[in-house]
Design a protein around this motif. Structure first.
Motif, mmCIF file in Angstrom:
data_model
loop_
_atom_site.group_PDB
_atom_site.id
_atom_site.type_symbol
_atom_site.label_atom_id
_atom_site.label_comp_id
_atom_site.label_asym_id
_atom_site.label_seq_id
_atom_site.Cartn_x
_atom_site.Cartn_y
_atom_site.Cartn_z
ATOM 1 N N LEU A 1 46.994 53.695 37.430
ATOM 2 C CA LEU A 1 46.174 52.508 37.636
ATOM 3 C C LEU A 1 45.243 52.763 38.814
ATOM 4 C CD1 LEU A 1 45.457 49.524 37.065
ATOM 5 C CD2 LEU A 1 47.209 48.919 38.732
ATOM 6 N N ILE A 2 43.947 52.697 38.569
ATOM 7 C CA ILE A 2 42.952 52.843 39.635
ATOM 8 C C ILE A 2 42.819 51.521 40.369
ATOM 9 C CG2 ILE A 2 40.504 53.179 40.129
ATOM 10 C CD1 ILE A 2 40.443 55.107 37.717
ATOM 11 N N GLY A 3 42.621 50.443 39.610
ATOM 12 C CA GLY A 3 42.434 49.143 40.228
ATOM 13 C C GLY A 3 42.393 48.034 39.211
ATOM 14 N N CYS A 4 42.276 46.816 39.734
ATOM 15 C CA CYS A 4 42.302 45.651 38.861
ATOM 16 C C CYS A 4 41.581 44.483 39.523
ATOM 17 C CB CYS A 4 43.742 45.263 38.553
ATOM 18 S SG CYS A 4 44.692 44.827 40.032
ATOM 19 N N GLY A 5 41.363 43.463 38.757
ATOM 20 C CA GLY A 5 40.796 42.209 39.229
ATOM 21 C C GLY A 5 40.803 41.217 38.089
ATOM 22 N N GLY A 6 40.680 39.969 38.408
ATOM 23 C CA GLY A 6 40.699 38.968 37.356
ATOM 24 C C GLY A 6 39.888 37.741 37.720
ATOM 25 N N ILE A 7 39.812 36.828 36.771
ATOM 26 C CA ILE A 7 39.159 35.540 37.026
ATOM 27 C C ILE A 7 40.053 34.407 36.556
ATOM 28 C CG2 ILE A 7 36.787 36.369 37.035
ATOM 29 C CD1 ILE A 7 36.446 35.335 34.193
ATOM 30 N N LYS A 8 39.910 33.304 37.266
ATOM 31 C CA LYS A 8 40.655 32.076 36.982
ATOM 32 C C LYS A 8 39.637 30.946 36.863
ATOM 33 C CE LYS A 8 43.686 28.902 39.444
ATOM 34 N NZ LYS A 8 44.438 28.711 40.687
ATOM 35 N N LYS A 9 39.724 30.185 35.818
ATOM 36 C CA LYS A 9 38.807 29.061 35.629
ATOM 37 C C LYS A 9 39.058 27.997 36.688
ATOM 38 C CE LYS A 9 37.261 25.621 32.324
ATOM 39 N NZ LYS A 9 37.317 25.146 30.943
ATOM 40 N N VAL A 10 37.983 27.573 37.338
ATOM 41 C CA VAL A 10 38.046 26.468 38.289
ATOM 42 C C VAL A 10 37.542 25.203 37.603
ATOM 43 C CG1 VAL A 10 37.161 25.571 40.483
ATOM 44 C CG2 VAL A 10 37.751 27.995 40.269
ATOM 45 N N ASP A 11 36.379 25.307 36.984
ATOM 46 C CA ASP A 11 35.818 24.235 36.167
ATOM 47 C C ASP A 11 34.882 24.889 35.156
ATOM 48 O OD1 ASP A 11 33.200 24.550 37.375
ATOM 49 O OD2 ASP A 11 33.838 23.258 39.026
ATOM 50 N N LYS A 12 34.154 24.096 34.386
ATOM 51 C CA LYS A 12 33.350 24.684 33.307
ATOM 52 C C LYS A 12 32.255 25.621 33.819
ATOM 53 C CE LYS A 12 29.889 21.046 32.583
ATOM 54 N NZ LYS A 12 28.719 21.861 32.745
ATOM 55 N N ASP A 13 31.840 25.472 35.065
ATOM 56 C CA ASP A 13 30.762 26.283 35.622
ATOM 57 C C ASP A 13 31.214 27.366 36.600
ATOM 58 O OD1 ASP A 13 28.750 24.866 34.257
ATOM 59 O OD2 ASP A 13 28.714 23.324 35.819
ATOM 60 N N THR A 14 32.457 27.276 37.070
ATOM 61 C CA THR A 14 32.904 28.144 38.162
ATOM 62 C C THR A 14 34.213 28.836 37.827
ATOM 63 O OG1 THR A 14 31.909 26.547 39.694
ATOM 64 C CG2 THR A 14 33.397 28.190 40.642
ATOM 65 N N ALA A 15 34.256 30.135 38.149
ATOM 66 C CA ALA A 15 35.486 30.913 38.039
ATOM 67 C C ALA A 15 35.817 31.485 39.410
ATOM 68 C CB ALA A 15 35.337 32.041 37.022
ATOM 69 N N GLU A 16 37.092 31.652 39.663
ATOM 70 C CA GLU A 16 37.544 32.230 40.928
ATOM 71 C C GLU A 16 37.943 33.683 40.705
ATOM 72 O OE1 GLU A 16 40.565 31.140 44.588
ATOM 73 O OE2 GLU A 16 41.016 30.343 42.606
ATOM 74 N N VAL A 17 37.429 34.564 41.537
ATOM 75 C CA VAL A 17 37.783 35.981 41.504
ATOM 76 C C VAL A 17 39.172 36.113 42.116
ATOM 77 C CG1 VAL A 17 37.168 38.287 42.328
ATOM 78 C CG2 VAL A 17 35.362 36.651 41.714
ATOM 79 N N LYS A 18 40.062 36.792 41.398
ATOM 80 C CA LYS A 18 41.449 36.909 41.852
ATOM 81 C C LYS A 18 41.920 38.360 41.802
ATOM 82 C CE LYS A 18 43.682 33.649 42.519
ATOM 83 N NZ LYS A 18 43.854 32.895 43.767
ATOM 84 N N ARG A 19 42.767 38.710 42.750
ATOM 85 C CA ARG A 19 43.583 39.930 42.734
ATOM 86 C C ARG A 19 42.794 41.234 42.594
ATOM 87 N NH1 ARG A 19 48.425 38.707 44.594
ATOM 88 N NH2 ARG A 19 49.444 40.253 43.326
ATOM 89 N N VAL A 20 41.635 41.330 43.226
ATOM 90 C CA VAL A 20 40.869 42.585 43.203
ATOM 91 C C VAL A 20 41.577 43.588 44.106
ATOM 92 C CG1 VAL A 20 38.681 43.693 43.777
ATOM 93 C CG2 VAL A 20 38.697 41.443 42.673
ATOM 94 N N PHE A 21 41.836 44.757 43.551
ATOM 95 C CA PHE A 21 42.578 45.775 44.295
ATOM 96 C C PHE A 21 42.278 47.154 43.729
ATOM 97 C CE2 PHE A 21 46.411 48.414 44.840
ATOM 98 C CZ PHE A 21 46.493 48.407 46.223
ATOM 99 N N VAL A 22 42.181 48.145 44.616
ATOM 100 C CA VAL A 22 42.040 49.549 44.227
ATOM 101 C C VAL A 22 43.126 50.330 44.962
ATOM 102 C CG1 VAL A 22 40.564 51.600 44.306
ATOM 103 C CG2 VAL A 22 39.578 49.370 43.767
ATOM 104 N N ALA A 23 43.854 51.159 44.226
ATOM 105 C CA ALA A 23 44.923 51.969 44.814
ATOM 106 C C ALA A 23 44.354 52.893 45.884
ATOM 107 C CB ALA A 23 45.621 52.772 43.725
ATOM 108 N N ASP A 24 45.135 53.151 46.912
ATOM 109 C CA ASP A 24 44.693 53.952 48.064
ATOM 110 C C ASP A 24 44.008 55.249 47.667
ATOM 111 O OD1 ASP A 24 45.546 52.124 49.944
ATOM 112 O OD2 ASP A 24 47.460 53.133 50.317
ATOM 113 N N GLU A 25 44.586 55.991 46.747
ATOM 114 C CA GLU A 25 44.046 57.314 46.401
ATOM 115 C C GLU A 25 42.682 57.251 45.715
ATOM 116 O OE1 GLU A 25 46.065 59.309 42.854
ATOM 117 O OE2 GLU A 25 47.468 57.661 43.299
ATOM 118 N N PHE A 26 42.281 56.067 45.250
ATOM 119 C CA PHE A 26 41.002 55.922 44.545
ATOM 120 C C PHE A 26 39.948 55.171 45.363
ATOM 121 C CE2 PHE A 26 44.158 56.361 41.133
ATOM 122 C CZ PHE A 26 43.637 57.476 40.489
ATOM 123 N N ARG A 27 40.270 54.824 46.597
ATOM 124 C CA ARG A 27 39.316 54.088 47.435
ATOM 125 C C ARG A 27 38.150 54.974 47.846
ATOM 126 N NH1 ARG A 27 42.936 49.720 50.651
ATOM 127 N NH2 ARG A 27 43.758 48.885 48.701
#
Length: 136
Positions: free
Chosen positions: A40-66
């Motif tokens: 796994l190099i890295g990950c990230g996600g989105i969470k719905k806040v409302d119909k117009d807005t999403a929240e960026v969640k859990r963005v991460f890159v493993a140490d060896e790939f930074r």
């Protein structure tokens, strides 16, 4: 991996007390994964806040790939996905000590905003926003 990183960066007790409640994986609607073979190099996600807005969640890159542009790629893919789903803005929260994350997000076009929602009263939180409606 991300939780271990945050425990080290922020402190396990503070992480568990203040932040874990806001990072339930069940709330994340879409996920971006970067994988190299079985690593796994890295990950990230989105969470719905409302119909117009999403929240960026859990963005991460493993140490060896930074320092190879993977975090920027994840954020770019999150933005592409959010636009495709009709969102007009992205918001996010990061920690005050997470200066590299703040630099990444500002370089990707995010601006600092007043702390929102569950982070409004957390002095150790930094919130940001990017309008994506007219960005190509």
């Amino acid at each position: 991996m991300l939780d271990n990183y945050l425990n080290d960066a922020i402190g396990k007790e503070k992480q568990q007390k203040e932040y874990n409640q806001h990072n339930a994986l069940v709330d994340i609607d879409d996920v971006i994964l970067l994988i190299d073979g079985e690593k796994l190099i890295g990950c990230g996600g989105i969470k719905k806040v409302d119909k117009d807005t999403a929240e960026v969640k859990r963005v991460f890159v493993a140490d060896e790939f930074r320092r190879h542009g993977y975090a920027r790629r994840i954020v770019s893919e999150i933005e592409r996905l959010a636009k495709a789903e009709g969102y007009k803005a992205l918001i996010l929260e990061t920690g005050l000590p997470m200066k590299s994350a703040q630099r990444l997000y500002t370089s990707c076009g995010f601006s600092f905003i007043e702390n929102y929602g569950p982070y409004a009263d957390l002095d150790s939180s930094v919130c940001m926003k990017k309008n994506i409606e007219n960005n190509k």
